[in-house]
Write an enzyme that holds these catalytic residues in place. Structure first.
Site: not given
Ligand code: GAL
Length: 935
Positions: A550, A625
C-alpha cells in the site's frame, strides 16, 4: 539460516574440535533507558550555519573551503530545512593531528552530499549512521570546513549530530557507555530477546499508549580462544531500531531498520580476553504504524569460522521437480550454489564436498570439487539429480539437508548444514496456487510479530505456540506483514508445513512510514532486502515474495512499477525460484505495481476482484490482505454507532472502546469473515487470501483513538493478543478444516435482560443445527455452505443447547449456560513438561469457574500469581484492547473470563509451581516439570 556446528576427527584420534563455533550472546547484558544526551566518542561539530530556498546552483567545492561564505546575511543558525528542496549547511573546525580522522553523521535525513575543504566525500541516502574517512582532505594544521547539501523528502531535511573522531584512537569520556571503563553497575541486568517498551507504563495518548526512549545495552564479550587466522562474526538477528554498535570504543556501524539483522566481522578489533560491546538504539521514530517495541529483541551470537569458509548466508539450495507425480515422491534435481571465502594471504588447495541427506540423515547424493583458491571469494555451483525424493508440502513437511564441507588440503575447515525442501510451486491464472501439482487454496492470515506480555521479544516456543494456534483453525499460510520475521519463524514454518508470503514493505530510503512520489531506492533498504532474501531463500515454506504494501503515492503510477522492478530484479538475481507480488490497495492501475509483479496482489476491494483480473489477463492472482473484521473477544453488549457520519455503522460500546464480537464490524475498506471467505471459495482461479489478522496486536486500535477511547491494541485478530479465540475462530475452523465444528454464541449471562431478544449465532459445518433453550426446541435449520445460522432468542436464564447433525457422520452437541458467580481459579498450561534451558515456556490460561465448575465468561476478577522453583513469569495479558494494566507484572484481571500467564524455565531442572489467587476465590496451583535437556 543458522549454521550448525560440525566436528572434525583427526586421524585415529577422535578429537572433537568444532570447525564452526556458534556462541550465544543472549545472556548477561546491562541495560539502561536514556532520557537526554549521552556522551559519544569524538568531538561534536557545532556552529552550523545554513542557507535554504536556494534556486540557482551552489558551488559546494567552493562552499567547503575554509573561510568561504556566500552572502552571509542569508545564513541562519541551525541545520534543518523545511519540507522539500535543498538546504546547504557548513561549519568550520580547528585542525589537529589525528591518525585516522573520520566524520560520523548520526540521524541525518534524508540525502546528504558531504564536502570537506573542497573535496567531495560522498553522498548518503537514508537516516541511519554514516561515516566518512577524511584521509588527505583533513588539514591537521589549519581550519577545516565541512559543507553539506541536504535534500529533504516528505519530511524535513535535517542534519543530525556530526562528530569528528580519530578512529584509531577515539577520545572517549569516561561517562560514555562506549568506553570500556564506563561503570554500568547501576544498570539493569537483562537477557535478550528483550523489549523494553513493553516494560513501560501505558500512560500516553496515542496508538499503543507506550512512551519510547533511547536505550543502551552493554556486555562483555570474551574473545573465543580461536586458532590464529580464524574470523569472528558478531550477529544480531533484530534490534529495534536506529541502532549503533561499538566494540572497545571503536564504532562498528549503525543500522536503520529494526527488522533485518546486522552483522559485523569483528576479528580485527577483538582483543584477547574481555572486550566491551556497547549498543544504543532509538525506537522513537517508528518504522511502521503498529506497535514495534524497542530493544535487542532477537538472538545475538558470535560465529567463529576458519579463514577458509563458506560466506555468511552463502549457501543457496533449491530443487526442481519436473513431474511431482502423486505429490508425495518424485524425481528431482537439486541446484546448489555456495560462496566461499579465503581470508588467508595465500592460495589454498580446497575441496568442497556436498551431500544431500534425507530426513533420517542417510546420504542420497554427493558431489565434490577441488580448486586452487586464491585469497578472496569464489562461487561453486552443482546440480545433483535425485531419482526419487520425498516432497515437502503443507501436509508432509519433509526436510532434507544439504551438508557442505570445505577441506583446506586434508583438513576440514568449515561445515554448514542447510535444511531445505523439495517441492514444486506454481501460481496459475486459471487454477490458483499449486503445490506439487495439487491445488492448495491459501487460507492465510497476516500477522504482526508481537504478543501480550512480551511485546516483540518472542521466545521461540511462543512463536511455535502461536503457529500451532493458527493451524488449529486451518490456517495454512502466513503473510509476513510487513517485514522480515525472526529466523525461528521461518524454521518453524518449514517444519510445520506452513506456506509463507515473505514481505519487505520499505520503499525508498531512510525507512519512512510511507514514501513520496519522487523517492529513490536507497542503498540502506536495498542492502536490507538483499539480506532478507539471502537469509530466507532456502526455506521451502516461503512460496512467494511480496515487494511492497500500500504505497499510496506510487502504487498505481508508473513510478511504482519502476520501483518494484528494482526489487524484483534483486530478488530474481538472488533467488529466482519464487514469483513476486505486491500488496496494492485501490486503483489497481494497469501501469502501476500490479503490472510489474508476477502475481497480482490485492488488498481489500472484494467487489473489484473480477474487474481487476480482467485488467491483467493471464496473470495469477492472490488477495494479499482481506477482511479486517473488528471484535473485542467475548463482548456482545452495545449498540450501533458511527465514528463519523460517513463511516460504517459498527456495533459495540464506543465510549468504553469495545466492539461486539458478532460478525459484521469492519471498517469501510474491510469485509466480514464470511464475505471474505466466500469471495475466495467462489473463485477457483484465486490462489487464496490473507485475513487481516491472525492475532490482535498492540497498537493500531482502529477505529478508536485515545483519549476519546482507552483503546491501545487492535481488534482485527481471529485470536486476541494472548491467543484466546474470538468467535470468528470457529467460522474459519468450520470452513477451512474438515473437523466437525459446532459453536454457539454469545454467552448466556444476561441478568436484567429477561424476555429481551438476544441474537444467537451458530458457526458449524454440520448440515443441520437445532437450537434448544432449556430443553425447548427453537427450530432446526440447515446450514448454508460457508455461512452461519442465527436465531433471535428471548432471554431466559438456563441452558442454550445446539445439536448438529450431518448425513456424512455423527453429529455434535454443544451448549452455553447461565453461570453462577466465580468460585475458584483455574490454571491450564499448554504443556506440563518443559526444557530447563532458560527459554522454553508453558503458555498458561487463567480462568474462573462457578460452584458447578462452569467457566464464567463475564468474569473480570484480578488474579495474582506467584512462582516457586526454577521458573519465572514472562509477562501477563488478558486480550482486552482497552486494558492499561502492565504486561510485566505478577497479576492481571480477567477480560471476558480469561487471562494468560506464560511461565518460562530457568537453566535449572526442577519443579516449577505456579499459584494463582484471587480475593474470595479458591486458589489454583499447577506444577510444571523443568527437565534438563538431554546431553
Ligand atoms: C491495511 C494495511 C495494514 C493494516 C490494515 C488494517 O490497509 O496494509 O497494515 O493497517 O489496513 O485494516
Amino acid at each position: 539460516m543458522l549454521a550448525l556446528i560440525g566436528c572434525v576427527f583427526l586421524g585415529s584420534v577422535a578429537e572433537a574440535e568444532p570447525v564452526r563455533q556458534v556462541l550465544s550472546l543472549n545472556k548477561g547484558w546491562s541495560f539502561r533507558e536514556v532520557r537526554g544526551d549521552t556522551d559519544f566518542p569524538g568531538q561534536r561539530i557545532h556552529g552550523w550555519t545554513k542557507r535554504e530556498g536556494e534556486t540557482g546552483p551552489v558551488d559546494m567545492v567552493a562552499l567547503s573551503q575554509p573561510g568561504a561564505v556566500f552572502a552571509p546575511d542569508q545564513w541562519a543558525n541551525g541545520a534543518s530545512s523545511t519540507k522539500g528542496g535543498f538546504v546547504y549547511v557548513r561549519a568550520e573546525t580547528k585542525g589537529r593531528t589525528m591518525k585516522a580522522p573520520e566524520l560520523h553523521f548520526f540521524g541525518s535525513n534524508l540525502e546528504c552530499e558531504v564536502f570537506l575543504n573542497g573535496t567531495r566525500l560522498g553522498r548518503h541516502i537514508g537516516r541511519e549512521l554514516f561515516v566518512y574517512a577524511l584521509g588527505a582532505a583533513w588539514r591537521a594544521d589549519g581550519p577545516n570546513a565541512i559543507a553539506v547539501k541536504i535534500k529533504s523528502g516528505k519530511y524535513d531535511g535535517s542534519l543530525g549530530e556530526v562528530r569528528l573522531v580519530d578512529a584509531e584512537n577515539p577520545e572517549m569520556p569516561a561517562t560514555s557507555p562506549v568506553n570500556p571503563v564506563f561503570d554500568d553497575a547501576s544498570w539493569r541486568r537483562v537477557d535478550v530477546p528483550h523489549d523494553y517498551v513493553v516494560e513501560g507504563e501505558i500512560n500516553k495518548t496515542g496508538e499503543d499508549g507506550y512512551r519510547r526512549y533511547q536505550a543502551w545495552y552493554r556486555r562483555t564479550i570474551t574473545a573465543p580462544e580461536a586458532l590464529p587466522g580464524r574470523r569472528v562474526w558478531l550477529e544480531f538477528d533484530g534490534v529495534y531500531r536506529n541502532s549503533r554498535y561499538w566494540l572497545n570504543g571503536r564504532l562498528l556501524g549503525g543500522h536503520g531498520s529494526g527488522y533485518v539483522g546486522r552483522r559485523f566481522d569483528i576479528t580485527d578489533l577483538l582483543a584477547p580476553g574481555a572486550n566491551t560491546l556497547a549498543v544504543t538504539l532509538n525506537p522513537g521514530v517508528a518504522e511502521g504504524w503498529w506497535y514495534d517495541g524497542g530493544g535487542i529483541y532477537r538472538d545475538v551470537r558470535l560465529v567463529v569460522v576458519d579463514p577458509v569458509h563458506v560466506a555468511h548466508e552463502g549457501v543457496f539450495v533449491s530443487a526442481t521437480v519436473p513431474d511431482p507425480g502423486d505429490g508425495k515422491t518424485a524425481p528431482a534435481t537439486v541446484a546448489v550454489s555456495v560462496e566461499l571465502q579465503n581470508r588467508l594471504a595465500a592460495e589454498r588447495r580446497v575441496t568442497v564436498r556436498f551431500e544431500i541427506l534425507d530426513p533420517k540423515g542417510e546420504t542420497l547424493a554427493a558431489d565434490s570439487e577441488s580448486l586452487l583458491f586464491a585469497p578472496g571469494e569464489t562461487q561453486l555451483r552443482k546440480s545433483l539429480p535425485l531419482a526419487r525424493a520425498a516432497l515437502w508440502s503443507d501436509q508432509t513437511p519433509v526436510l532434507h539437508t544439504l551438508r557442505t564441507r570445505v577441506f583446506d588440503g586434508d583438513r576440514l575447515a568449515d561445515e554448514v548444514s542447510t535444511p531445505f525442501g523439495i517441492r514444486k510451486i506454481e501460481f496459475d491464472a486459471e487454477r490458483g496456487f499449486l503445490l506439487n501439482g495439487r491445488k492448495v487454496v491459501l487460507k492465510g492470515v497476516c500477522l504482526h510479530e508481537n504478543h501480550a506480555g512480551v511485546g516483540i521479544a518472542m521466545p521461540r516456543r511462543l512463536v511455535e505456540w502461536r503457529l500451532e494456534r493458527l493451524k488449529s483453525f486451518g490456517t495454512n499460510a502466513i503473510r509476513c506483514s510487513h517485514n522480515a520475521y525472526s529466523p525461528d519463524f521461518y524454521e518453524l514454518c518449514d517444519r510445520m508445513g506452513i506456506l509463507v508470503m515473505d514481505e519487505f514493505r520499505q520503499f525508498g530510503s531512510g525507512y519512512p512510514s510511507k514514501v513520496d512520489i519522487d523517492t529513490e531506492m536507497g542503498p540502506d533498504v536495498l542492502a536490507d532486502v538483499a539480506q532478507q532474501v539471502r537469509r530466507n531463500r532456502n526455506h521451502p515454506s516461503i512460496v512467494i515474495w511480496s515487494l511492497c504494501n500500500e504505497e499510496g503515492k506510487v502504487q498505481n503510477k508508473p513510478r511504482g512499477a519502476e520501483l518494484v522492478r528494482i526489487y524484483k530484479d534483486l530478488v530474481d538475481r538472488l533467488d529466482g525460484t519464487r514469483p513476486t507480488t505486491g500488496a496494492v490497495v485501490g486503483g489497481f492501475s494497469a501501469d502501476g505495481v500490479c503490472s510489474a509483479v508476477d502475481v497480482v496482489g490485492m488488498n481489500y476491494s472484494i467487489p473489484d476482484y473480477d474487474k481487476v483480473r480482467a485488467r491483467f489477463p493471464g496473470k495469477p492472482f492472490v488477495a494479499t490482505e482481506a477482511v479486517s473484521e473488528l471484535a473485542s473477544r467475548g463482548f456482545y453488549d452495545g449498540q450501533p454507532f458511527q465514528m463519523k457520519p460517513n463511516e460504517p455503522t459498527l456495533f459495540g460500546d464506543k465510549d468504553r472502546g469495545h466492539l461486539g464480537a458478532y460478525p459484521g464490524n469492519f471498517p469501510g475498506w474491510g469485509a466480514s469473515s464470511e464475505d471474505g471467505w466466500r469471495a475466495i471459495a467462489d473463485r477457483p482461479w484465486m490462489a487464496g487470501y490473507f485475513v487481516w489478522t491472525g492475532f490482535d496486536y498492540k497498537g493500531e486500535p482502529t477505529p478508536f483513538k485515545q483519549p476519546a477511547q482507552p483503546s491501545v491494541s487492535s481488534y482485527f485478530g481471529i485470536l486476541d493478543t494472548c491467543g484466546f479465540p474470538k468467535d470468528s475462530y470457529w467460522y474459519y475452523k468450520a470452513w477451512w478444516t474438515q473437523e466437525p465444528v459446532l459453536h454457539v454464541f454469545p454467552h448466556w449471562n444476561w441478568p436484567g435482560k429477561e424476555g429481551v431478544e438476544i441474537p444467537v449465532w451458530v458457526f458449524s459445518n454440520h448440515e443441520n443445527v437445532e437450537l434448544f433453550l432449556n430443553g425447548k426446541s427453537l427450530g432446526k435449520k440447515s446450514m448454508p455452505r460457508n455461512s452461519h445460522l442465527k436465531w433471535m432468542v428471548p432471554y431466559a436464564p438456563g441452558r442454550l443447547e445446539a445439536i448438529g447433525s450431518s448425513t456424512k457422520g455423527p453429529g455434535m452437541k454443544t451448549r452455553v449456560e447461565t453461570t453462577g458467580s466465580p468460585a475458584r481459579v483455574v490454571l491450564a498450561p499448554d504443556r506440563a513438561r518443559l526444557k530447563a534451558d532458560g527459554a522454553d515456556l508453558a503458555w498458561v490460561a487463567v480462568s474462573v469457574l462457578d460452584e458447578k465448575a462452569r467457566h464464567v465468561p463475564t468474569a473480570t476478577n484480578l488474579v495474582r500469581f506467584s512462582v516457586k522453583g526454577p521458573g519465572r513469569i514472562l509477562g501477563v495479558g488478558n486480550g482486552d484492547p482497552t486494558g492499561h494494566e502492565p504486561d510485566k507484572a505478577s497479576q492481571r484481571s480477567l477480560f471476558s473470563g480469561y487471562a494468560m500467564v506464560p511461565v518460562q524455565t530457568l537453566e535449572q531442572a526442577g519443579e516449577i509451581e505456579l499459584v494463582a489467587e484471587s480475593d474470595g476465590l479458591a486458589p489454583a496451583t499447577v506444577r510444571l516439570a523443568a527437565e534438563s535437556p538431554r546431553p
